[in-house]
Every structure is written in C-alpha cells, then in structure tokens.
Design a protein around this motif. Structure first.
Motif: not given
Length: 206
Positions: A12-23, A31-42
C-alpha cells in the motif's frame, strides 16, 4: 502550488495532492490553509514477484505525476526497522517516486514521520487515528480520509506547505535583521565621516 505527498509502501503506497499558496507567506506556518485535490492508495498483490510489483507501482506513480503535475513531491523519509525486507521495499518505492519527479524536473523533499506528526497534530508520536482526524479538520473534509496510508500522504503534503512558510519566514527575518544592521552601521559611519561606497561597511544586503 501543488504538493504531492508519497507515503511509500509496496503493498500500500499512500499518495495525495494538496494545494498551497503560490508563494509561501512569511510567518504563515499553520495558518495557510491547504486545499484538498486528490488522495488514494496504490496497491500491489503480495504474491507477485518483487520486480513486477515495483513495475506496477512505477506505472501508477508516473500516471499520478503526469495527471496532477505537482510543483514539489514530498516523500516520507525511510528509517531502519526490525523487518529489513520491509524497509528495503519501502526504500525502493520511495526511490521510484523520486525518479518520477526528477525525470520531470520536479523538486523532491523529505520529511520524517515525527516531523509530519508534529506539524499536523502538534505531537511527534501521534497515532494514525489522530492524524486522520486532524487531516480531515485541516482540509475541511466531510469524512475521515481512508485508508490511513492516504491520510499519511495528505499529512506529508500539508506538513510541507506549512514548513515552507516557516522557512520563508526565517529567511525573511534573517534578511531584515541584516538590512537593519547595515543601516545602523551606515548611520554611524556618516556621523564619523565615512561613506558606505568606500567599502568601509561592506556590501549592502539585498
């Protein structure tokens, strides 16, 4: 900024993508709130030969990198455990993730499990259940991220977003301090008749 987190594992390999501030925002750790994009397990089947399992993971990792095009890929730093074969397989998967990133010019970062736990929960020995609950809260998810490997990958990505903000804050503070010291020295030099352009003060910090 898109950050991809990899919790390496052969079965099981966990994999995920989140968004953060451009800078990263100076002083914004936590305090910078990350945003959920995707997550799964390979996943790979434990009854298959190692080389075929690694090939399957490699294909899936590359598909994710191509699909989500992260700006940085974060891998959990592998530590030695009692089960040497498990450690070796985990390290091999981590290596595949790094190669997938490096071949596309994507920077790679590594964080230890304790760093990730401390960043997300405030406690370096937090159990997996607590990590899941905090990841759900931080990303504003409707339910707990499942399985735990996916939550760990999300936590890795969140940790990196926040630590980046902290690093920028430190660099900015050091630069500001250097500029303040230079300005003070310049004022003192002017009072005694020296000028910065004559090399007395050294190079002005940028």
């Amino acid at each position: 900024m898109r950050v991809m987190g990899i919790d390496p594992g052969l079965t099981r390999c966990g994999i995920a993508v989140v968004s953060g501030p451009s800078a990263p925002i100076p002083g914004s750790i936590g305090s910078a709130k990350p945003g959920f994009i995707a997550a799964d397990v390979l996943r790979t089947h434990p009854n298959k030969d190692l080389e075929f399992r690694l090939a399957e993971i490699n294909t899936q990792l590359n598909r994710w990198v191509e699909t989500y095009r992260p700006e940085v890929l974060v891998v959990e730093r592998v530590f030695a455990q009692h089960n040497v074969s498990t450690v070796m397989a985990t390290a091999q998967v981590a290596g595949l993730a790094m190669v997938a990133a490096a071949s596309r010019g994507v920077p790679v970062a590594q964080h230890t499990p304790s760093e990730v736990k401390a960043a997300v929960t405030g406690y370096g020995d937090a159990p997996k259940e607590q990590i899941q609950h905090m990841v759900k809260r931080i990303l504003g998810l409707a339910e707990l991220p499942q399985p735990a490997d996916a939550a760990d990958a999300l936590a890795l990505a969140i940790c990196h977003v926040w630590r980046q903000g902290s690093a920028v804050a430190t660099d900015t503070a050091q630069q500001t301090s250097a500029q303040q010291r230079w300005a003070a020295a310049e004022r003192a030099a002017r009072r005694t008749g020296y000028r910065s352009g004559r090399g007395r003060l050294g190079k002005k910090p940028s």
